[in-house]
Design a protein around this motif. Structure first.
Motif, mmCIF file in Angstrom:
data_model
loop_
_atom_site.group_PDB
_atom_site.id
_atom_site.type_symbol
_atom_site.label_atom_id
_atom_site.label_comp_id
_atom_site.label_asym_id
_atom_site.label_seq_id
_atom_site.Cartn_x
_atom_site.Cartn_y
_atom_site.Cartn_z
ATOM 1 N N GLU A 60 5.035 -1.288 -21.538
ATOM 2 C CA GLU A 60 3.815 -1.655 -22.261
ATOM 3 C C GLU A 60 2.924 -2.561 -21.405
ATOM 4 O O GLU A 60 1.710 -2.569 -21.565
ATOM 5 C CB GLU A 60 4.146 -2.335 -23.594
ATOM 6 N N GLN A 61 3.500 -3.319 -20.499
ATOM 7 C CA GLN A 61 2.706 -4.161 -19.597
ATOM 8 C C GLN A 61 2.229 -3.379 -18.380
ATOM 9 O O GLN A 61 1.114 -3.581 -17.910
ATOM 10 C CB GLN A 61 3.514 -5.376 -19.139
ATOM 11 N N ALA A 62 3.089 -2.513 -17.839
ATOM 12 C CA ALA A 62 2.721 -1.714 -16.664
ATOM 13 C C ALA A 62 3.564 -0.449 -16.632
ATOM 14 O O ALA A 62 4.785 -0.525 -16.643
ATOM 15 C CB ALA A 62 2.931 -2.519 -15.389
ATOM 16 N N SER A 63 2.910 0.701 -16.601
ATOM 17 C CA SER A 63 3.642 1.967 -16.579
ATOM 18 C C SER A 63 4.056 2.360 -15.163
ATOM 19 O O SER A 63 4.865 3.254 -14.975
ATOM 20 C CB SER A 63 2.810 3.085 -17.201
ATOM 21 N N GLU A 64 3.493 1.680 -14.164
ATOM 22 C CA GLU A 64 3.914 1.890 -12.787
ATOM 23 C C GLU A 64 3.664 0.628 -11.973
ATOM 24 O O GLU A 64 2.828 -0.202 -12.332
ATOM 25 C CB GLU A 64 3.214 3.090 -12.141
ATOM 26 N N HIS A 65 4.422 0.501 -10.905
ATOM 27 C CA HIS A 65 4.287 -0.622 -9.977
ATOM 28 C C HIS A 65 4.131 -0.043 -8.582
ATOM 29 O O HIS A 65 4.858 0.868 -8.197
ATOM 30 C CB HIS A 65 5.518 -1.532 -10.026
ATOM 31 N N ARG A 66 3.186 -0.586 -7.822
ATOM 32 C CA ARG A 66 2.959 -0.149 -6.440
ATOM 33 C C ARG A 66 3.220 -1.314 -5.501
ATOM 34 O O ARG A 66 2.673 -2.404 -5.694
ATOM 35 C CB ARG A 66 1.517 0.326 -6.256
ATOM 36 N N VAL A 67 4.053 -1.061 -4.517
ATOM 37 C CA VAL A 67 4.313 -2.050 -3.479
ATOM 38 C C VAL A 67 4.255 -1.351 -2.127
ATOM 39 O O VAL A 67 4.365 -0.127 -2.036
ATOM 40 C CB VAL A 67 5.690 -2.741 -3.637
ATOM 41 N N THR A 68 4.080 -2.121 -1.108
ATOM 42 C CA THR A 68 4.100 -1.600 0.250
ATOM 43 C C THR A 68 5.349 -2.116 0.941
ATOM 44 O O THR A 68 5.636 -3.312 0.901
ATOM 45 C CB THR A 68 2.846 -2.029 1.026
ATOM 46 N N VAL A 69 6.105 -1.209 1.539
ATOM 47 C CA VAL A 69 7.274 -1.574 2.329
ATOM 48 C C VAL A 69 6.798 -1.689 3.774
ATOM 49 O O VAL A 69 6.201 -0.752 4.310
ATOM 50 C CB VAL A 69 8.384 -0.511 2.225
ATOM 51 N N VAL A 70 7.040 -2.858 4.377
ATOM 52 C CA VAL A 70 6.631 -3.092 5.763
ATOM 53 C C VAL A 70 7.887 -3.258 6.611
ATOM 54 O O VAL A 70 8.709 -4.133 6.331
ATOM 55 C CB VAL A 70 5.741 -4.348 5.873
ATOM 56 N N ALA A 71 8.041 -2.404 7.619
ATOM 57 C CA ALA A 71 9.149 -2.496 8.573
ATOM 58 C C ALA A 71 8.579 -3.043 9.878
ATOM 59 O O ALA A 71 7.571 -2.547 10.382
ATOM 60 C CB ALA A 71 9.783 -1.128 8.791
ATOM 61 N N ARG A 72 9.245 -4.077 10.425
ATOM 62 C CA ARG A 72 8.751 -4.759 11.608
ATOM 63 C C ARG A 72 9.894 -4.936 12.605
ATOM 64 O O ARG A 72 10.981 -5.332 12.213
ATOM 65 C CB ARG A 72 8.244 -6.138 11.160
#
Length: 95
Positions: A60-72
């Motif tokens: 109800e608060q968020a139907s999806e979450h977007r994050v960025t995976v950073v490999a260093r």
């Protein structure tokens, strides 16, 4: 696949395999998440990482979450690569 909103904290939502063919520090890679989401990343043996839920999900608060995976890598200068990860949350308590 969507993750149900009642999934317990620590549920694995993705497994990432990361490698760098370089030798020495240039071949040592670390990963982190960028963005705001109830997720965290945990290193596993063999160069893989698990993305897990870090807190309760609420569709109800968020139907999806977007994050960025950073490999260093640990070279100088450090080289990096990134990919977006989208977590869909499925509803479990609607009538």
């Amino acid at each position: 696949s969507p993750v149900p909103e009642d999934a317990p904290v620590g549920t694995v939502v993705a497994v990432l395999n990361v490698n760098d063919p370089d030798s020495g520090e240039n071949g040592q890679v670390s990963c982190e998440l960028s963005g705001e989401a109830p997720l965290s990343i945990v290193a596993s043996p063999g160069g893989s990482y698990k993305v897990v839920t870090a807190s309760a999900l609420d569709r109800e608060q968020a139907s999806e979450h977007r994050v960025t995976v950073v490999a260093r890598d640990r070279g100088r200068p450090a080289l990096w690569s990134s990919r977006e990860l989208v977590l869909e949350v499925s509803d479990v308590n609607d009538n």
